[in-house]
Enzyme design. Structure first.
Site, PDB file in Angstrom:
ATOM      1  N   GLU A 166       2.586  10.688  22.990  1.00 59.60           N
ATOM      2  CA  GLU A 166       1.228  10.399  23.476  1.00 59.60           C
ATOM      3  C   GLU A 166       1.191  10.065  24.966  1.00 59.60           C
ATOM      4  OE1 GLU A 166      -0.442   7.440  20.873  1.00 59.60           O
ATOM      5  OE2 GLU A 166      -0.055   8.624  19.076  1.00 59.60           O
ATOM      6  N   ASN A 207       5.516  14.661  21.145  1.00 61.49           N
ATOM      7  CA  ASN A 207       4.597  14.438  20.021  1.00 61.49           C
ATOM      8  C   ASN A 207       3.280  13.862  20.529  1.00 61.49           C
ATOM      9  OD1 ASN A 207       4.389  14.362  17.019  1.00 61.49           O
ATOM     10  ND2 ASN A 207       4.114  12.165  17.342  1.00 61.49           N
ATOM     11  N   HIS A 243      -3.933  14.273  12.856  1.00 58.07           N
ATOM     12  CA  HIS A 243      -4.840  13.310  12.223  1.00 58.07           C
ATOM     13  C   HIS A 243      -6.241  13.927  12.312  1.00 58.07           C
ATOM     14  CE1 HIS A 243      -1.769  10.286  11.818  1.00 58.07           C
ATOM     15  NE2 HIS A 243      -1.501  10.332  13.106  1.00 58.07           N
ATOM     16  N   GLU A 271       2.159  14.288  11.508  1.00 56.87           N
ATOM     17  CA  GLU A 271       1.509  13.077  10.990  1.00 56.87           C
ATOM     18  C   GLU A 271       0.221  13.443  10.249  1.00 56.87           C
ATOM     19  OE1 GLU A 271       1.094  10.023  13.994  1.00 56.87           O
ATOM     20  OE2 GLU A 271       2.956  10.619  14.998  1.00 56.87           O
ATOM     21  N   ASP A 273      -2.941  13.908   8.158  1.00 52.67           N
ATOM     22  CA  ASP A 273      -3.894  13.388   7.173  1.00 52.67           C
ATOM     23  C   ASP A 273      -5.266  13.939   7.539  1.00 52.67           C
ATOM     24  OD1 ASP A 273      -4.661  11.657   9.328  1.00 52.67           O
ATOM     25  OD2 ASP A 273      -3.431  10.040   8.542  1.00 52.67           O
TER      26      ASP A 273
END
Length: 464
Positions: A166, A207, A243, A271, A273
């Site tokens: 990030e 990432n 996400h 990651e 979801d």
């Protein structure tokens, strides 16, 4: 179960989408079939057959939940250490390292024959306070030492490291982290060099979130990776956190994965979801399932998309409700460990067979006119599958006070506020990239649906 880094270069075809099962917790039942193989194989096994991994993140507090760990240890081929490899845990004070908590997760994964992703070495968040106090002239050495110590500790036991996490803002500018401020732009490249020196075999990843679709942030990451490859900086992969929000999976996801792969790096969805506005409904579950299937299909369509990791697998331990009030139900298992429609969509997408309802097409809604008490709208149905589709159906939920009284180029059925429009027969077959439209006249406010979903492989029906 998957035990080794996935082989490259195997392109997959014939992907499936959602196969819905009877919903629990008092939701309306929606049923369908899915391939028998997907009934017996785990997600990890289905992914391994495609040369990928399918995994889950986990965190130490939930490891005392035996029901949770039983599924964690049997369903997935890969594990990510969700928190306890981060700097605040591994070097809580300068020069004092502690891997006790991280080792608990790695040991569990190894005992289950699962591969492990390391997450994360350099991040602006979850830093111990002492890092902020390191003089600018010393921070590069401190960062290198931290990376070297941690990567060396786990050398040979991890398949990937998220080296830097990030580092970009939404507009593509560099985040003003302590590393950016005190070291400058070079800190990311220096972090990758230190990681490679400590473990020549682990794949090294950058990432980030909100880089799944093409836009300013992903463009900035793309240019960085392109530059690193040209300079010989040792970067092996890009992690797209994914996400996501139900109904808002980026249309450019597959294209974006491919453009990074074309730079000569692997891509992983690290990651995943897909959250929804609560409470759950059958329509929202169907939308979410379609989206999970589409994400898996996008990864499988690019040979260098090497794997997918859920950000934990059950709503019981999801991070979403604590960060996004009013949203949740983001994962393929509910809080009682029941498999949701999303689970079967993932399994179907990973397993070869004929298209099943719940995926391979997208529906885009736009209001074309409005007046006091009514409106007209047009919906574009597009085949985003890798093969032609025959038959489609679009579902959505009408808002309070809305109704539909006329449809053209489609066949309408309604159950209360739940609406389905199927193809009209003559427009049911769509080639790869093909599209068609239908329109409808509605009464009430011209609200845009938030849960519109498209399912292919549906039988065509001629309008009555």
């Amino acid at each position: 179960m998957f035990r080794h880094p996935p082989p490259r270069g195997r392109r997959t075809v014939g992907l499936l989408a959602t196969a819905l099962v009877t919903l629990s917790a008092g939701l309306t039942a929606v049923a369908s079939t899915h391939p028998a193989h997907a009934d017996t194989a785990t997600l990890g096994e289905l992914a391994e057959a495609k040369g990928r991994y399918f995994g889950s993140a986990t965190d130490n507090p939930e490891l005392s939940d035996t029901r949770y760990t039983r599924i964690l240890g049997s369903e997935f081929g890969q594990i990510t250490v969700g928190n306890t490899m981060k700097w605040q845990y591994t070097e809580p004070s300068r020069g004092r390292f502690d891997y006790t908590a991280a080792e608990e997760v790695v040991d569990l994964a190894e005992s289950n024959g699962q591969s492990v992703r390391g997450h994360t070495l350099v991040w602006h968040n979850q830093l111990p306070s002492w890092v902020d106090d390191v003089p600018a002239g010393e921070l590069l050495g401190v960062m290198r030492n931290h990376i070297t110590h941690e990567v060396d500790h786990f050398e040979g036991r991890l398949i990937h490291w998220d080296v830097v996490n990030e580092a970009f803002e939404e507009d593509g500018s560099r985040r003003r982290s302590v590393f950016q401020q005190k070291i400058g732009d070079s800190y990311i490249a220096e972090a990758f060099k230190a990681a490679r020196a400590a473990d020549p075999d682990a794949k090294l990843y950058y990432n980030d979130y909100n880089i799944e679709g093409i836009g300013p942030k992903s463009d900035a990451v793309y240019e960085m990776v392109k530059s690193f490859k040209a300079q010989g900086v040792p970067i092996d992969g890009v992690g797209m956190q994914a996400h996501l929000i139900a109904g808002q999976v980026p249309a450019s996801l597959r294209q974006n994965i491919r453009r990074f792969a074309d730079l000569g790096v692997d891509v992983a969805l690290t990651e995943l979801d897909i959250r929804m506005t609560l409470p759950r409904t059958a329509a929202k579950d169907a939308r979410q399932a379609t989206d999970y299937g589409a994400v898996v299909e996008a990864c499988l369509a690019v040979s260098r998309c090497v794997g997918i990791t859920l950000w934990d697998y059950t709503d019981k331990y999801s991070w979403v409700p604590s960060v996004f009030p009013g949203q949740g139900a983001a994962l393929p298992w509910d809080e009682n460990f029941a498999k949701k429609p999303a689970y079967h969509a993932i399994a179907a997408a990973l397993d070869d067979g004929s298209p099943t309802p719940g995926g391979n097409c997208t529906a885009t809604h736009r209001v074309t006119s409005r007046w006091q008490g009514g409106f007209t709208a047009e919906v574009t149905v597009e085949n985003d599958h890798t093969a032609p589709i025959t038959g489609w159906a679009v579902t959505w939920t009408l808002s309070d006070g809305q109704s539909v009284d006329h449809v053209w180029n489609g066949a309408l059925t309604a159950d209360g506020q739940n609406v389905t429009v199927r193809d009209a027969g003559y427009n049911g077959t769509l080639g790869v990239g093909g599209s068609t439209t239908f329109g409808f006249r509605g009464q009430g406010a011209a609200d845009v649906p938030t849960d519109m979903a498209c399912a292919s492989g549906q039988p065509s029906r001629t309008p009555a």
